[in-house]
Motif scaffolding. Sequence first.
Motif, PDB file in Angstrom:
ATOM      1  N   ILE A  16       0.738  -1.141  -0.077  1.00  0.00           N
ATOM      2  CA  ILE A  16       0.086   0.012  -0.087  1.00  0.00           C
ATOM      3  C   ILE A  16       0.913   1.139  -0.066  1.00  0.00           C
ATOM      4  CG2 ILE A  16      -1.805   1.217   1.362  1.00  0.00           C
ATOM      5  CD1 ILE A  16      -2.831  -1.537   0.195  1.00  0.00           C
ATOM      6  N   PHE A  17       1.656   1.285   0.877  1.00  0.00           N
ATOM      7  CA  PHE A  17       2.564   2.457   1.088  1.00  0.00           C
ATOM      8  C   PHE A  17       3.640   2.826  -0.170  1.00  0.00           C
ATOM      9  CE2 PHE A  17       6.736   4.415   1.864  1.00  0.00           C
ATOM     10  CZ  PHE A  17       6.154   5.668   2.955  1.00  0.00           C
ATOM     11  N   ALA A  18       4.001   1.612  -0.712  1.00  0.00           N
ATOM     12  CA  ALA A  18       4.931   1.694  -1.807  1.00  0.00           C
ATOM     13  C   ALA A  18       4.099   2.242  -3.199  1.00  0.00           C
ATOM     14  CB  ALA A  18       5.348   0.142  -2.206  1.00  0.00           C
ATOM     15  N   THR A  19       2.802   1.612  -3.324  1.00  0.00           N
ATOM     16  CA  THR A  19       1.998   2.353  -4.514  1.00  0.00           C
ATOM     17  C   THR A  19       1.449   3.819  -4.233  1.00  0.00           C
ATOM     18  OG1 THR A  19       1.299   0.034  -4.893  1.00  0.00           O
ATOM     19  CG2 THR A  19      -0.131   1.968  -5.762  1.00  0.00           C
ATOM     20  N   ASN A  20       1.248   4.130  -3.032  1.00  0.00           N
ATOM     21  CA  ASN A  20       0.887   5.335  -2.720  1.00  0.00           C
ATOM     22  C   ASN A  20       2.096   6.335  -3.149  1.00  0.00           C
ATOM     23  OD1 ASN A  20       0.706   7.806  -0.212  1.00  0.00           O
ATOM     24  ND2 ASN A  20      -1.323   7.114  -1.259  1.00  0.00           N
ATOM     25  N   MET A  21       3.249   5.997  -2.578  1.00  0.00           N
ATOM     26  CA  MET A  21       4.533   6.881  -2.670  1.00  0.00           C
ATOM     27  C   MET A  21       5.061   6.716  -4.143  1.00  0.00           C
ATOM     28  SD  MET A  21       4.752   8.524   0.007  1.00  0.00           S
ATOM     29  CE  MET A  21       6.055   9.366  -0.402  1.00  0.00           C
ATOM     30  N   SER A  22       4.830   5.776  -4.878  1.00  0.00           N
ATOM     31  CA  SER A  22       5.317   5.866  -6.166  1.00  0.00           C
ATOM     32  C   SER A  22       4.590   6.584  -6.966  1.00  0.00           C
ATOM     33  CB  SER A  22       5.536   4.305  -6.784  1.00  0.00           C
ATOM     34  OG  SER A  22       4.387   3.615  -6.919  1.00  0.00           O
ATOM     35  N   MET A  23       3.392   6.291  -6.781  1.00  0.00           N
ATOM     36  CA  MET A  23       2.299   7.384  -7.578  1.00  0.00           C
ATOM     37  C   MET A  23       2.478   8.724  -7.071  1.00  0.00           C
ATOM     38  SD  MET A  23       0.810   5.433 -10.105  1.00  0.00           S
ATOM     39  CE  MET A  23      -0.362   6.501 -10.563  1.00  0.00           C
ATOM     40  N   ALA A  24       2.203   9.147  -5.786  1.00  0.00           N
ATOM     41  CA  ALA A  24       2.181  10.249  -5.438  1.00  0.00           C
ATOM     42  C   ALA A  24       3.738  11.042  -5.510  1.00  0.00           C
ATOM     43  CB  ALA A  24       1.884  10.364  -3.729  1.00  0.00           C
ATOM     44  N   GLY A  25       4.814  10.252  -5.498  1.00  0.00           N
ATOM     45  CA  GLY A  25       5.996  10.937  -5.433  1.00  0.00           C
ATOM     46  C   GLY A  25       6.630  10.877  -6.987  1.00  0.00           C
ATOM     47  N   LEU A  26       5.998   9.786  -8.013  1.00  0.00           N
ATOM     48  CA  LEU A  26       6.666  10.149  -9.280  1.00  0.00           C
ATOM     49  C   LEU A  26       5.644   9.815 -10.299  1.00  0.00           C
ATOM     50  CD1 LEU A  26       9.528  10.066 -10.807  1.00  0.00           C
ATOM     51  CD2 LEU A  26       9.492   7.589 -10.508  1.00  0.00           C
ATOM     52  N   TRP A  27       4.578   9.084 -10.377  1.00  0.00           N
ATOM     53  CA  TRP A  27       3.845   8.664 -11.351  1.00  0.00           C
ATOM     54  C   TRP A  27       2.546   9.543 -11.782  1.00  0.00           C
ATOM     55  CZ3 TRP A  27       6.422   6.850 -15.330  1.00  0.00           C
ATOM     56  CH2 TRP A  27       7.641   6.163 -15.237  1.00  0.00           C
ATOM     57  N   ALA A  28       2.318  10.090 -10.641  1.00  0.00           N
ATOM     58  CA  ALA A  28       0.770  10.612 -10.772  1.00  0.00           C
ATOM     59  C   ALA A  28       0.911  12.050 -11.863  1.00  0.00           C
ATOM     60  CB  ALA A  28       0.493  11.165  -9.401  1.00  0.00           C
ATOM     61  N   GLY A  29       2.057  12.469 -11.729  1.00  0.00           N
ATOM     62  CA  GLY A  29       2.347  13.950 -12.643  1.00  0.00           C
ATOM     63  C   GLY A  29       2.219  13.014 -14.039  1.00  0.00           C
ATOM     64  N   GLN A  30       2.708  12.112 -14.235  1.00  0.00           N
ATOM     65  CA  GLN A  30       2.707  11.573 -15.485  1.00  0.00           C
ATOM     66  C   GLN A  30       1.389  11.104 -16.147  1.00  0.00           C
ATOM     67  OE1 GLN A  30       5.404  12.048 -17.984  1.00  0.00           O
ATOM     68  NE2 GLN A  30       6.245  12.769 -16.291  1.00  0.00           N
ATOM     69  N   TRP A  31       0.708  10.623 -14.904  1.00  0.00           N
ATOM     70  CA  TRP A  31      -0.515  10.091 -15.244  1.00  0.00           C
ATOM     71  C   TRP A  31      -1.652  11.136 -15.749  1.00  0.00           C
ATOM     72  CZ3 TRP A  31      -3.312   5.375 -14.689  1.00  0.00           C
ATOM     73  CH2 TRP A  31      -4.206   5.029 -14.586  1.00  0.00           C
ATOM     74  N   PHE A  32      -1.444  12.368 -14.833  1.00  0.00           N
ATOM     75  CA  PHE A  32      -2.270  13.683 -15.212  1.00  0.00           C
ATOM     76  C   PHE A  32      -1.914  14.064 -16.663  1.00  0.00           C
ATOM     77  CE2 PHE A  32      -2.230  14.009 -10.386  1.00  0.00           C
ATOM     78  CZ  PHE A  32      -3.550  13.390 -10.364  1.00  0.00           C
ATOM     79  N   ARG A  33      -0.753  14.038 -16.991  1.00  0.00           N
ATOM     80  CA  ARG A  33      -0.151  14.256 -18.387  1.00  0.00           C
ATOM     81  C   ARG A  33      -0.730  13.647 -19.454  1.00  0.00           C
ATOM     82  NH1 ARG A  33       3.570  17.969 -18.843  1.00  0.00           N
ATOM     83  NH2 ARG A  33       2.708  18.426 -21.053  1.00  0.00           N
ATOM     84  N   HIS A  34      -0.476  12.423 -19.473  1.00  0.00           N
ATOM     85  CA  HIS A  34      -0.570  11.207 -20.430  1.00  0.00           C
ATOM     86  C   HIS A  34      -2.086  10.557 -20.300  1.00  0.00           C
ATOM     87  CE1 HIS A  34       3.987  11.380 -20.137  1.00  0.00           C
ATOM     88  NE2 HIS A  34       3.488  12.659 -20.988  1.00  0.00           N
ATOM     89  N   VAL A  35      -2.403  10.118 -19.370  1.00  0.00           N
ATOM     90  CA  VAL A  35      -3.672   9.565 -19.161  1.00  0.00           C
ATOM     91  C   VAL A  35      -5.075  10.731 -19.236  1.00  0.00           C
ATOM     92  CG1 VAL A  35      -5.204   7.976 -17.872  1.00  0.00           C
ATOM     93  CG2 VAL A  35      -2.680   7.512 -17.989  1.00  0.00           C
ATOM     94  N   SER A  36      -4.777  11.533 -18.388  1.00  0.00           N
ATOM     95  CA  SER A  36      -6.008  12.631 -18.355  1.00  0.00           C
ATOM     96  C   SER A  36      -5.958  13.562 -19.175  1.00  0.00           C
ATOM     97  CB  SER A  36      -5.897  13.101 -16.698  1.00  0.00           C
ATOM     98  OG  SER A  36      -6.320  12.193 -15.824  1.00  0.00           O
ATOM     99  N   MET A  37      -4.657  13.743 -19.584  1.00  0.00           N
ATOM    100  CA  MET A  37      -4.352  14.782 -20.887  1.00  0.00           C
ATOM    101  C   MET A  37      -4.573  16.076 -20.221  1.00  0.00           C
ATOM    102  SD  MET A  37      -3.583  12.666 -23.089  1.00  0.00           S
ATOM    103  CE  MET A  37      -3.330  13.593 -24.653  1.00  0.00           C
ATOM    104  N   TYR A  38      -3.923  16.559 -19.173  1.00  0.00           N
ATOM    105  CA  TYR A  38      -3.947  17.537 -18.391  1.00  0.00           C
ATOM    106  C   TYR A  38      -2.746  18.395 -18.713  1.00  0.00           C
ATOM    107  CZ  TYR A  38      -7.624  16.377 -15.320  1.00  0.00           C
ATOM    108  OH  TYR A  38      -8.949  15.738 -14.850  1.00  0.00           O
ATOM    109  N   SER A  39      -2.791  19.903 -18.861  1.00  0.00           N
ATOM    110  CA  SER A  39      -1.561  20.517 -18.875  1.00  0.00           C
ATOM    111  C   SER A  39      -0.738  20.670 -17.693  1.00  0.00           C
ATOM    112  CB  SER A  39      -2.281  22.226 -19.053  1.00  0.00           C
ATOM    113  OG  SER A  39      -2.377  22.359 -17.835  1.00  0.00           O
ATOM    114  N   PRO A  40       0.462  21.222 -17.681  1.00  0.00           N
ATOM    115  CA  PRO A  40       1.393  21.113 -16.674  1.00  0.00           C
ATOM    116  C   PRO A  40       0.835  22.044 -15.513  1.00  0.00           C
ATOM    117  CG  PRO A  40       2.709  21.407 -18.506  1.00  0.00           C
ATOM    118  CD  PRO A  40       1.157  21.467 -19.140  1.00  0.00           C
ATOM    119  N   ILE A  41      -0.226  22.841 -15.426  1.00  0.00           N
ATOM    120  CA  ILE A  41      -0.746  23.613 -14.615  1.00  0.00           C
ATOM    121  C   ILE A  41      -1.733  22.910 -13.978  1.00  0.00           C
ATOM    122  CG2 ILE A  41      -1.942  25.667 -14.033  1.00  0.00           C
ATOM    123  CD1 ILE A  41       0.895  26.370 -14.670  1.00  0.00           C
ATOM    124  N   GLU A  42      -2.608  22.124 -14.527  1.00  0.00           N
ATOM    125  CA  GLU A  42      -3.754  21.141 -14.012  1.00  0.00           C
ATOM    126  C   GLU A  42      -3.130  20.125 -13.413  1.00  0.00           C
ATOM    127  OE1 GLU A  42      -7.306  21.702 -17.189  1.00  0.00           O
ATOM    128  OE2 GLU A  42      -5.639  20.680 -18.194  1.00  0.00           O
TER     129      GLU A  42
END
Length: 188
Positions: free
Chosen positions: A1-27
């Motif tokens: 749980i911790f590993a997924t939470n930290m790997s997403m929050a710390g590294l991959w969520a930004g990429q998710w928002f940019r490439h999956v949700s198609m958000y701008s860098p500001i969003e």
Amino acid sequence: IFATNMSMAGLWAGQWFRHVSMYSPIEASHHLFVITVSLIIGIFLNGLIADRMTNQFNQPITRVMGVGFCLFIIMEILIIASPPLSGSYLAWFLFGFFGRNVTLGYAAISQHFPANYAGRSVTAMNMLYFLTSFVMQFAFGAIINLWPITTVDTYPTIAYHIAFALMVGLQIIALLWFAWYRKPALGR
């Protein structure tokens, strides 16, 4: 749980928002801010909830953790499976909030070891948390890297979904083990 939470929050969520949700860098940065706030609130409120559940309702802390883990996994599945939730502020707030439930493990582990081993057991758990976070971050990237980069210099959405889903699958296995293999707390 911790590993997924930290790997997403710390590294991959930004990429998710940019490439999956198609958000701008500001969003994307606004969503990352929401996750950060939810992590802080989650640490505080999960502690209060656990305290109330253990003291007033006589529930073991491991049960409180188990419920939090289930809610975290449900939130992740909803983020992966529902395009409207994959970029929702509320979904990612709950992701961060329920993911911080794992910090209750520090209190739970001290109940399962003699007092003279509490420091060592907490240190070992902390090392395990950060080691598994690194492994999950690396594995997420390795899985995404199995797909070719698209014409817009991103990996396809399916790569992110599969990497995230595999993390959730590992968490489900861990949760089942957690539920099945529990030793009673030491009486103190």
